[in-house]
Enzyme design. Structure first.
Site: not given
Ligand code: GLU
Length: 450
Positions: A111, A126, A165-166, A210, A241, A382
């Site tokens: 990330q 995360k 989310g994830d 995404t 999603n 985001s």
């Molecule tokens: N979980 C998503 C990612 O892997 C989104 C993370 C976010 O929007 O903060 O990037």
């Protein structure tokens, strides 16, 4: 490889021998940036890489909740605030039975680089819990989210750490998490989360972002090769999603998504999942059912279902692994190469094992795009949601979509330029790692490398 880089990879593998996913991502990223470390001896002087592989902060917490039958359960919650050099920690929360420190750390590390690529001021984080949402009632999910947030709320905030989310966490869960945060804080700080409902500060296009971003990135790759998305067949995995967003954009751009997968196997729909609104909407229904089965699609639309198999043997133009980490192993990679597939576009975080990735990148006629670039559209929107929240305004869907397209084009072009600077040709994997690394490294050095 640069001797300092290999020594840090070895150090991580030894120190974190029980965390295979974390070691895997460190090896993948650091080996890519080896030429940058060659060109910048100052990084070794301050031992920057050892600092970079150590999360700034990571903690676990107890999450206790009561099911509908009155039984008590205890889970472990996690938050990893990996790197805050370029902005507040930012990254999703994953609810899945297999969540452990290795998975949370690998996701936090990835990330950090992904967020850097977006060009927006977001650090890497995360979190999650080893909670399995399969088959849970709405009330159970709500109680779990409330308990999770009661433990976490002190350590997040709009300028501190911004969860989203994830896997296993989407709009419904973010609503419950935000509701509890607001109750405990006694303040309207909707910028503390992204992926919120549209009535309380969620950004339009965030649910699709995404998948849309992945298709915009694919568009740039095809443009580079003198081709177009129209008429292409695509093999996807998962049915969540991300895959839903890919299907929607594939439909708009005239491409066909022909496979989906789940823990039970994969489906093959030669007419395309993206061929009708009803089919695309059914993905949302399948996810909301909490059954976690892709066979339901085959039963409903009368298409092939292959129990216990992955879709990587299907002949298509583009392969987009969009389900989860380590979904594509060496034998699948060999199958993909044998099928003469030219475009391997990673979407899920680290969907390919390192040996399979190296093998695919070594194929003469194959173009490999890395997930940290391809799926960055989600966290990019985001970032746009955070901007809207801090300015207390709402952008139209068209405004957000246009910005998303610009960001995806920029990520592609930046990666191309970074790889070219180091004489690596059209290497999107190395280019993304190099471009992302340089920004974080510069910020860390300029801030005194704490
Ligand atoms: N979980 C998503 C990612 O892997 C989104 C993370 C976010 O929007 O903060 O990037």
């Amino acid at each position: 490889m640069n001797a300092y880089v290999s020594s840090v990879i070895e150090y991580v593998k030894k120190k974190y021998a029980t965390e295979p996913e974390f070691c895997q991502t460190v090896e993948e990223v650091l080996s890519s940036i080896s030429p940058v470390v060659d060109a910048h001896p100052e990084y070794e002087k301050v031992d920057l890489l050892t600092r970079m592989v150590e999360p700034e902060r990571m903690f676990t917490f107890r999450v206790v909740w009561c099911d509908d039958a009155g039984q008590w359960h205890t889970n472990t919650g996690y938050r990893c605030q990996f790197n805050g050099a370029i902005g507040p920690y930012k990254g999703g929360i994953r609810f899945q039975a297999n969540v452990n420190p290795s998975i949370i750390k690998f996701l936090g590390f990835e990330q950090t680089f992904k967020n850097s690529l977006t060009g927006l001021p977001m650090g890497g984080g995360k979190g999650g819990a080893d909670f399995d949402p399969t088959g849970k009632s709405d009330a159970e999910i709500m109680r779990f989210c409330q308990s999770f947030m009661t433990a976490l709320y002190r350590y997040i905030g709009p300028d501190v750490d911004v969860p989203a989310g994830d896997m296993g966490v989407a709009g419904r869960e973010i609503g419950y998490l935000f509701g509890q945060y607001r109750r405990l804080k006694g303040a309207w700080e909707n910028g503390a989360f992204t992926g919120k409902g549209f009535t309380f500060g969620g950004s339009l296009i965030r649910p699709e972002a995404t998948g849309f971003g992945a298709m915009y990135y694919l568009q740039e790759v095809l443009r580079h090769e003198g081709e177009e998305v129209k008429g292409k067949t695509i093999a996807c995995a998962g049915f969540g999603n991300v895959t839903w967003g890919i299907c929607k954009k594939a439909r708009d751009l005239g491409a066909k998504v022909v496979t989906l997968s789940g823990p039970d196997g994969y489906i093959y729909d030669p007419d395309g999942v993206s061929s009708s609104e009803e089919k695309i909407d059914y993905l949302v229904e399948m996810r909301n059912s909490g059954r976690n089965r892709v066979q339901d699609y085959a039963d409903k639309f009368g298409v092939e279902f292959h129990a216990g198999e992955k879709p990587w043997g299907v002949k298509v133009d583009v392969v987009m692994p969009s389900a989860m980490q380590n979904d594509v192993h060496m034998e699948h990679a060999q199958q993909i190469a044998a099928n003469g597939i030219k475009y391997y576009i990673e979407v899920a975080n680290m969907p390919t094992t390192n040996d399979a990735l190296q093998y695919l990148m070594g194929q003469k006629n194959m173009i490999v795009a890395p997930s940290k670039a391809v799926n960055a559209g989600g966290v990019a929107v985001s970032g746009l949601e955070m901007s809207q929240n801090s300015e207390r305004l709402v952008w139209t869907a068209a405004e957000v979509d246009e910005k998303l397209q610009g960001i995806m084009k920029n990520i592609h072009d930046m990666s191309v330029a970074a790889a070219e600077e180091y004489g690596l040709g059209y290497n999107l994997v190395a280019g993304a790692n190099i471009a992302a690394f340089k920004k974080v490294a510069t910020a860390m050095v300029e801030q005194g490398c704490f």
